[in-house]
Design an enzyme around this catalytic site. Structure first.
Site, PDB file in Angstrom:
ATOM      1  CG  ASN A   1       2.442  -1.671  -2.154  1.00 28.84           C
ATOM      2  OD1 ASN A   1       1.378  -2.149  -1.770  1.00 28.84           O
ATOM      3  ND2 ASN A   1       2.926  -1.906  -3.367  1.00 28.84           N
TER       4      ASN A   1
ATOM      5  CG  HIS B   1       0.433  -5.897   3.826  1.00 29.93           C
ATOM      6  ND1 HIS B   1       0.680  -5.978   2.471  1.00 29.93           N
ATOM      7  CD2 HIS B   1      -0.733  -5.220   3.939  1.00 29.93           C
ATOM      8  CE1 HIS B   1      -0.291  -5.389   1.805  1.00 29.93           C
ATOM      9  NE2 HIS B   1      -1.159  -4.918   2.677  1.00 29.93           N
TER      10      HIS B   1
ATOM     11  CE  LYS C   1      -2.052  -4.432  -5.715  1.00 28.76           C
ATOM     12  NZ  LYS C   1      -1.033  -3.596  -5.017  1.00 28.76           N
TER      13      LYS C   1
ATOM     14  NE  ARG D   1      -2.064  -0.681  -8.620  1.00 25.09           N
ATOM     15  CZ  ARG D   1      -3.161  -1.221  -9.112  1.00 25.09           C
ATOM     16  NH1 ARG D   1      -3.280  -1.409 -10.415  1.00 25.09           N
ATOM     17  NH2 ARG D   1      -4.170  -1.543  -8.332  1.00 25.09           N
TER      18      ARG D   1
ATOM     19  CE  LYS E   1      -5.047   1.987  -6.026  1.00 24.88           C
ATOM     20  NZ  LYS E   1      -5.930   1.269  -5.100  1.00 24.88           N
TER      21      LYS E   1
ATOM     22  CG  HIS F   1       0.349  -0.930   2.356  1.00 28.45           C
ATOM     23  ND1 HIS F   1       0.260   0.436   2.412  1.00 28.45           N
ATOM     24  CD2 HIS F   1      -0.910  -1.385   2.131  1.00 28.45           C
ATOM     25  CE1 HIS F   1      -1.006   0.795   2.230  1.00 28.45           C
ATOM     26  NE2 HIS F   1      -1.723  -0.281   2.061  1.00 28.45           N
TER      27      HIS F   1
END
Length: 358
Positions: free
Chosen positions: A239, A246, A139, A235, A221, A242
């Protein structure tokens, strides 16, 4: 040295971890390249750029670009500057980019590689604990003023070369930042690993402990990425923590809190949301005290809930302006739930008051 192979739809690539392997880069490259561009930042370049350059002879076309350190450099202007330098250096489709640095460098250098001449090879050379997470999985992105990593793509490297020896130069703030991602991985996948981390004093960590923790985190991971490369399913669980993390980074200004410090607060919040949604008890208190004991910043004074929620709605998982948040049904059992504005406001207000009082 340890090698882990990740299989992706584009190509398989290896992750190498070990001490002083930055002096043997050619042994990790899949082929010869017409030219090489090393992208680093002002802090890391002073420490390790010379070491990386020493792998190549004076007859080889090796260039370097150095950008300011920190999250604030991960923007469209720096991206354009690096593209311009790549053109001026004469890079072609058989060239290689080396991302030498932490998560910021890995993200922006990888995004440059993914878009230069519609895509050229790159390798990740992470130099922070935090980058054990961002360097694996392909990513790549830059930030927008309205949200973190909003401009990017999925573009795997051809190798990850992780020299554990470079981590010895990290300060306590960077160690804290990196361990927030390790503990996130433990929460979503491995309860035993979580207990190991919660019993770890970051101010007295040994090289042996660090290497073992990193390899465990990378394996978690890698397993998730192999099963869901483009983040259409499991996946998303990476997050965890997050959504709020974020938003805090964007609201407070990139670089005010490190990514990991923001994710640590976001993980605390995600635990509270999980407990509320599923009427369960999770190790919130143990995690909170671990954060306090390891000097993570936890105060959220003067935070505007409405602004934070607006930032949270900019999260890439948001669907039809409804926040999709990763939570735990139980330890190591993540899922995604949709939270409406009323629920989120109540949960966030209570969480902020709880941190202020504690």
């Amino acid at each position: 040295m340890e090698k882990i192979t990740i299989n992706t739809s584009t190509h398989p690539y290896n992750i190498y971890t070990g001490e002083n392997i930055r002096f043997n880069i050619k042994g990790f490259l899949p082929k010869e390249y017409s030219s090489i561009l090393i992208i680093s930042d002002e802090t890391v370049s002073k420490l390790y750029l010379k070491d990386v350059k020493s792998n190549f002879s004076v007859n080889e076309q090796v260039f370097y670009s150095v950008i300011p350190s920190g999250e604030s450099s991960k923007n469209i202007n720096t991206y354009y500057q690096l593209q311009t330098e790549a053109i001026n250096f004469g890079l072609d489709r058989q060239s290689l980019i080396i991302a030498l640095g932490g998560g910021v460098i890995g993200d922006i250098a990888g995004f440059v590689a993914s878009t230069y001449m519609r895509g050229i090879d790159y390798i990740q050379m992470p130099t922070t604990i935090l980058a054990h997470d961002s360097s694996v999985g392909g990513k790549v992105a830059i930030n927008h003023d309205l949200g973190k990593n909003m401009i990017g793509s999925f573009y795997p490297p051809v190798a990850v070369v992780y020299d554990i020896q470079t981590l010895k130069s990290l300060d306590e703030k960077e160690i804290r930042s990196g361990y927030a991602e390790l503990i996130k991985e433990a929460f979503i996948a491995d309860g035993d690993f979580l207990q190991v981390l919660l019993n770890t004093n970051l101010q007295a960590i040994t090289t042996e402990q660090l290497e073992k923790h990193l390899q465990t985190g990378i394996k978690i991971k890698a397993s998730i990425v192999e099963n869901d490369e483009k983040e259409t399913g499991i996946r998303k669980y990476l997050n965890f923590g997050h959504t709020l993390g974020h938003a805090l980074e964007a609201e407070k200004g990139y670089g005010t809190l490190t990514h990991g410090e923001a994710v640590a607060i976001g993980t605390l919040f995600a635990l509270r949301v999980s407990e509320s949604f599923f009427s369960i008890n999770l190790p919130y208190d143990a995690f909170y005290h671990w954060l306090r004991n390891n000097l993570y910043p936890l105060q959220l004074d003067n935070l505007n809930t409405d602004k934070i929620i607006k930032k949270m709605k900019s999260d890439k998982k948001t669907v039809n302006k409804k926040i999709q948040m990763v939570v735990l049904r139980k330890l190591a059992d993540p899922t995604v739930v949709e939270i409406n504005d009323h629920e989120l406001t109540q949960l966030l207000d209570n969480f902020i008051r709880e941190l202020v009082v504690s």
